[in-house]
Design a protein around this motif. Structure first.
Motif, PDB file in Angstrom:
ATOM      1  N   GLN A  60      -6.768  -1.332   0.001  1.00 46.24           N
ATOM      2  CA  GLN A  60      -7.001  -0.857   1.369  1.00 46.24           C
ATOM      3  C   GLN A  60      -8.479  -0.956   1.705  1.00 46.24           C
ATOM      4  OE1 GLN A  60      -6.671  -0.282   4.754  1.00 46.24           O
ATOM      5  NE2 GLN A  60      -4.702   0.557   4.079  1.00 46.24           N
ATOM      6  N   ASN A 109      -9.505  -5.146   1.108  1.00 41.67           N
ATOM      7  CA  ASN A 109      -8.762  -6.144   1.903  1.00 41.67           C
ATOM      8  C   ASN A 109      -8.129  -5.595   3.172  1.00 41.67           C
ATOM      9  OD1 ASN A 109      -9.216  -8.156  -0.117  1.00 41.67           O
ATOM     10  ND2 ASN A 109      -7.592  -7.221  -1.360  1.00 41.67           N
ATOM     11  N   LYS A 162      -5.527  -3.853   3.428  1.00 34.31           N
ATOM     12  CA  LYS A 162      -4.081  -4.107   3.341  1.00 34.31           C
ATOM     13  C   LYS A 162      -3.410  -3.034   2.496  1.00 34.31           C
ATOM     14  CE  LYS A 162      -4.295  -9.157   3.645  1.00 34.31           C
ATOM     15  NZ  LYS A 162      -4.232 -10.411   2.869  1.00 34.31           N
ATOM     16  N   SER A 219       0.436  -2.439   0.461  1.00 33.53           N
ATOM     17  CA  SER A 219       1.771  -2.937   0.097  1.00 33.53           C
ATOM     18  C   SER A 219       2.468  -1.853  -0.705  1.00 33.53           C
ATOM     19  CB  SER A 219       1.646  -4.210  -0.742  1.00 33.53           C
ATOM     20  OG  SER A 219       2.904  -4.514  -1.313  1.00 33.53           O
TER      21      SER A 219
END
Length: 205
Positions: A27, A30, A32, A34
């Motif tokens: 996090q 990037n 991001k 998942s």
């Protein structure tokens, strides 16, 4: 004016398996998240360049497997760390109870020059989970951090990106301060040794 040398900061992230260490790293680096990460085997790392005040630094974030069988990754993994991040899941009391064990393991393996002042940061992750499932209160976690010398504490959610950026800003700042203090101490010792080894220096008695 000569350019200041680039600084590499080594940050070790420790905590039980499943508390969200890999998710927090991804996090932050990037942006991001998942929900299908596989358990980390051994250790993995990501790097990110950040500005700390007026300095450009490269953060090397080391993510460790939380499983017991990977816990002793060897001295080389821990050595040279500038900051250690202890992560637990606010909905899992066992992961909170293990913080001391992870902290002790780090101090034994890394053996920093000044263990009492080495920078730790505690992250209570997964605050996005519904409040009724929470097992560790913010008050209890803060009391733990105060008892260890006022360790910085953040409640985070890697999934919702809550307080992740702020937490890693403090981690970077504390790591840089540690790196600079280590450099200062090394320079001081070098000066002292030159003074005492120099036969021309005479006796100060």
């Amino acid at each position: 004016m000569s350019a200041r040398k680039k600084v590499l900061l080594k940050v070790i992230i420790l905590g039980d398996s499943g508390v969200g260490k890999t998710s927090l790293m991804n996090q932050y680096v990037n942006k991001k998240f998942s929900s299908s990460y596989k358990a980390t085997i051994g250790a993995d790392f990501l790097t990110k360049e950040v500005m700390v005040d007026d300095r450009l630094v490269t953060m090397q974030l080391w993510d460790t497997a939380g499983q017991e069988r990977f816990q002793s990754l060897g001295v080389a993994f821990y050595r040279g760390a500038d900051c250690c991040v202890l992560v637990y899941d606010v909905n899992n009391s066992k992961s909170f109870d293990m913080l001391d064990s992870w902290r002790d393991e780090f101090l034994i393996q890394a053996s920093p020059n000044f263990p009492e002042s080495f920078p730790f940061v505690v992250l209570g992750n997964k605050i996005d989970v519904e409040e009724s499932k929470r097992q560790i209160s913010q008050k209890r976690a803060m009391a733990y951090c105060q008892s260890k010398g006022n360790i910085p504490y953040f409640e985070t959610s890697a999934k919702e990106a809550i307080h992740v950026e702020e937490a890693f800003e403090v981690i970077a700042r504390n790591a840089l301060a540690q790196e600079e203090s280590e450099e200062y101490n090394e320079d001081t010792w070098a000066t002292v040794n030159i003074h005492f080894d120099d036969p021309q220096g005479g006796c100060a008695c």
